[in-house]
Design a protein around this motif. Structure first.
Motif, PDB file in Angstrom:
ATOM      1  N   ALA A   1       0.090   6.802  -6.322  1.00 16.74           N
ATOM      2  CA  ALA A   1      -1.313   7.201  -6.516  1.00 16.74           C
ATOM      3  C   ALA A   1      -1.700   8.430  -5.706  1.00 16.74           C
ATOM      4  N   MET A   2      -0.966   8.704  -4.611  1.00 15.96           N
ATOM      5  CA  MET A   2      -1.238   9.930  -3.842  1.00 15.96           C
ATOM      6  C   MET A   2      -0.202  11.003  -4.123  1.00 15.96           C
ATOM      7  N   ASP A   3       1.060  10.614  -4.232  1.00 21.02           N
ATOM      8  CA  ASP A   3       2.115  11.630  -4.223  1.00 21.02           C
ATOM      9  C   ASP A   3       2.564  12.063  -5.611  1.00 21.02           C
TER      10      ASP A   3
ATOM     11  N   ARG B   1       0.835  -1.210   0.000  1.00 23.48           N
ATOM     12  CA  ARG B   1       0.000   0.000   0.000  1.00 23.48           C
ATOM     13  C   ARG B   1       0.872   1.265   0.000  1.00 23.48           C
ATOM     14  N   ALA B   2       1.945   1.266   0.784  1.00 23.28           N
ATOM     15  CA  ALA B   2       2.811   2.451   0.832  1.00 23.28           C
ATOM     16  C   ALA B   2       3.417   2.737  -0.549  1.00 23.28           C
TER      17      ALA B   2
ATOM     18  N   TYR C   1       0.650   4.108  -2.797  1.00 19.36           N
ATOM     19  CA  TYR C   1       0.282   5.497  -2.495  1.00 19.36           C
ATOM     20  C   TYR C   1       1.401   6.463  -2.881  1.00 19.36           C
ATOM     21  N   ALA C   2       2.646   5.987  -2.855  1.00 18.96           N
ATOM     22  CA  ALA C   2       3.753   6.854  -3.297  1.00 18.96           C
ATOM     23  C   ALA C   2       3.540   7.281  -4.749  1.00 18.96           C
TER      24      ALA C   2
END
Lengths: 212, 212
Positions: free
Chosen positions: B103-105, B96-97, B100-101
């Motif tokens: 997909a979020m960042d 997940r991390a 997200y690195a």
């Protein structure tokens, strides 16, 4: 038993989420401030903790974890009391979708590094920042308000106890108020935020309560 | 049995992720294009599907789902074959991390609507867009490359089969190439992307293969 340590910045939304989550599951932790305004997150000490140079970083269960929502999911899986995600797959899908509507679609666009870049390119940096924040937080929360027009919304974003979605929402509302975003068309969001504020785990995580 | 329908845009990274995921679990679906360039996502028909006005939207199992990663998590929970997330909590946290690195960042900052706003504020819009993409995709993938310097990285981002992290990575590398981001310092990312390209589920989801 290893000590739980949160590398934290008082005003970071991502740190604020993890503080709420740790409080909700009753996990005691020691906070180590990483001063973003002094660029401590880009120093070698913090980059060794997290190559992304972001907060939060959480030392827990003998592991070093990054990415706030991946940490919240980890707590949901390892701390049975959390209730951060509902028990049914469709409910979990909805809570994640609401969470990401904040954590993917609003927060990264309004992050310190991104907005610094916007300000640097503008003639009037302060005005550019203010306009940027109001547009992206305002549009994003308006969309979230419409997602909350849904039968599964209860006293909180999903049902009648706080989930990961509320953990994402509250720091974003804090930021909306900081940038004077008009929330008058978001009555559901305002009501849920007020309910969260009454819960000790949320109240103790508030930036004003942890500011060094 | 209800029909599975993906409201899709060929070049959207978020749509591309869901196409890969559906292919990997062998879920047949019908694609309905939503033309972002013609602003179809902001028309009443699409806003009725998703108040956020974003793609993808997925009709599956009699439900209507939004948010690509929440959809991938749903498929991981309901399609046992997926392997999108490892079986141990620390492994899941890492996948997940990594996800997200990207997909979020990276991805939200380089999204169409955000970049349109950057271009509108700049004197030379095209140059501003190019600089913006190269900075945020470049910095973000460089950080991800360092996260992949980790013993749990295998032939893919985590171990030797594709996970949610690879599902996020491949569309981002497609975008990096589109904007001519220099990937010479990202050998792990380039190698993993090449391995994914050899897998039919990834190849069939490629924008060039689904372009209307």
């Amino acid at each position: 038993m290893t000590e739980t340590v949160l590398y934290d910045y008082w005003r970071s939304s991502a740190s604020y989420r993890v503080r709420i989550a740790l409080n909700l599951v009753g996990e005691a932790y020691r906070s180590v401030p990483v001063d973003l305004l002094a660029a401590a997150h880009r120093g070698p000490e913090h980059l060794a903790r997290n190559p992304q140079g972001l907060v939060p970083v959480l030392d827990i269960d003998g592991e070093r974890l990054t990415q706030s929502l991946a940490i919240v999911e980890y707590l949901a899986e390892t701390r049975a009391v959390s209730g951060f995600l509902p028990s049914d797959p469709i409910g979990r899908q909805r809570v994640r979708a609401l969470s990401y509507a904040v954590a993917m679609d609003i927060h990264p666009v309004c992050n310190l590094g991104v907005v610094a870049h916007v300000m640097a390119a503008a003639e009037d940096g302060e005005a550019a920042r203010r306009g940027w924040m109001q547009k992206f937080i305002g549009d994003g929360l308006a969309a979230l308000e419409r997602m909350l027009e849904h039968p599964a919304t209860g006293a909180f974003c999903h049902g009648d106890r706080p989930t990961m979605a509320d953990i994402c929402l509250v720091p974003q509302v804090y930021n909306a108020r900081r940038w004077e975003v008009d929330l008058s068309d978001c009555p559901r969001i305002v009501a849920i935020d007020a309910r969260c504020a009454e819960i000790d785990a949320f109240a103790r995580a508030h930036p004003d309560r942890v500011k060094p």
